[in-house]
Design a protein around this motif. Structure first.
Motif, PDB file in Angstrom:
ATOM      1  N   TYR A 286      -9.931  48.519  18.440  1.00 13.31           N
ATOM      2  CA  TYR A 286      -8.494  48.587  18.732  1.00 13.31           C
ATOM      3  C   TYR A 286      -7.731  47.501  17.982  1.00 13.31           C
ATOM      4  CZ  TYR A 286      -4.166  47.865  21.344  1.00 13.31           C
ATOM      5  OH  TYR A 286      -2.855  47.672  21.710  1.00 13.31           O
ATOM      6  N   ARG A 290      -4.783  47.737  14.867  1.00 12.26           N
ATOM      7  CA  ARG A 290      -3.457  47.124  14.953  1.00 12.26           C
ATOM      8  C   ARG A 290      -3.162  46.247  13.737  1.00 12.26           C
ATOM      9  NH1 ARG A 290      -1.752  44.325  20.406  1.00 12.26           N
ATOM     10  NH2 ARG A 290       0.154  44.282  19.140  1.00 12.26           N
ATOM     11  N   GLU A 291      -4.225  45.696  13.129  1.00 13.79           N
ATOM     12  CA  GLU A 291      -4.038  44.775  12.013  1.00 13.79           C
ATOM     13  C   GLU A 291      -3.893  45.501  10.672  1.00 13.79           C
ATOM     14  OE1 GLU A 291      -7.238  42.013  12.178  1.00 13.79           O
ATOM     15  OE2 GLU A 291      -6.621  41.148  14.082  1.00 13.79           O
TER      16      GLU A 291
END
Length: 292
Positions: A286, A290-291
């Motif tokens: 996750y 997001r990165e």
């Protein structure tokens, strides 16, 4: 033969490398060789270093390899080195003053035989970052690399005996270009101790194109190397055993290795911590998403 090899792995750092070169040229004691391993740069690094070789201000050896990561450059450099001591100075760092080589070698000569509990494999001094603070009043005189580096938050410079370092190469995995430095340090700590030199030997600057600034993404771009690091910590029963087992499970799931139980150095503990490893795997996936 020079007493010290200063090794610098570099990839597309021609824009910052001159700062390190100038700090080497300023050294009052020139009993060192600068070994530059160009890790497949696409800028003008090779031409720049070749120009410095022609200047003959510093003894320089340049080796160019296909892009394979710092650990392959490190292994190559150690294999090419014949000096007594070996130290890695990154391409975005500089020696802190003109006497670093002289002061470091003098301190080593005076103190290398002071401690007999274990054989001494090298010497640890300090790096100064832009935000670093160092309290030398309570500094230990010697100890393990783990304790010395932890004491100063990893802001250290490590001089290693070359003939010992040759026995501790980095592992390599197809398609991967990074294994954490601590992999070697953990192994060295099993057999040796290190002298602490209360001296700031280099200045460092963490840049946006460096390893430190993208560490999570780096680790999960090189999961087998990172898993081997944790597997070794499990085998050596290092501090943080539970954490290493959880990371080992998560990374095994990441690379879809279904032998994670049979290959684990601590099978029962791996079984018991498997649910936590699965949770970490989900969390890491996750965070990586997001990165991006």
């Amino acid at each position: 033969m020079k007493r010290l090899t200063i090794f610098t792995p570099t990839y597309n750092r021609a824009y910052i490398l001159p700062k390190l070169y100038e700090s080497l040229c300023q050294q009052t004691y020139q009993d060192f060789e600068w070994l530059v391993v160009d890790d497949g740069s696409t800028d003008n690094t090779k031409e720049l270093v070749e120009e410095w070789i022609r200047e003959k201000k510093v003894a320089i050896c340049l080796y160019c390899q296909e892009n394979g990561g710092k650990m392959r450059a490190f292994n190559r450099a150690v294999g090419m080195t014949n000096s007594e001591l070996f130290v890695c100075i990154d391409s975005d760092d500089q020696l802190s003053n003109e006497n670093v080589v002289k002061d470091s070698l003098d301190f080593w000569d005076i103190h290398r035989n002071d401690y007999n509990e274990k054989h001494v494999a090298g010497m640890v001094s300090l790096r100064r970052s832009l935000h670093g603070r160092h309290d030398l009043t309570a500094a230990p005189s010697h100890g393990s690399l783990y304790n010395l580096c932890r004491y100063y938050g990893g802001e250290t410079t490590i001089f290693l005996l070359t003939n010992i370092l040759r026995n501790y190469p980095y592992p390599s995995f197809d398609g991967e270009k990074f294994v954490t430095d601590v992999y070697i340090y953990d192994r060295l700590d099993e057999d040796y101790q290190f002298i602490f030199h209360p001296y700031i030997s280099q200045n460092c600057e963490y840049r946006q194109d460096g390893y430190t600034m993208s560490y999570r993404k780096l680790l999960f771009s090189n999961p087998r190397g990172h898993r081997e690091y944790h597997a070794q910590r499990i085998r050596l029963r290092k501090k943080g055993l539970i954490h290493s087992v959880i990371c080992y499970i998560s990374l095994s799931l990441f690379v879809q290795d279904h032998t994670l139980f049979s290959a684990s150095p601590r099978r029962l503990l791996t079984v018991l911590l498997y649910p936590l490893g699965c949770m970490k795997y989900v969390y890491d996936r996750y965070m990586l998403s997001r990165e991006k």
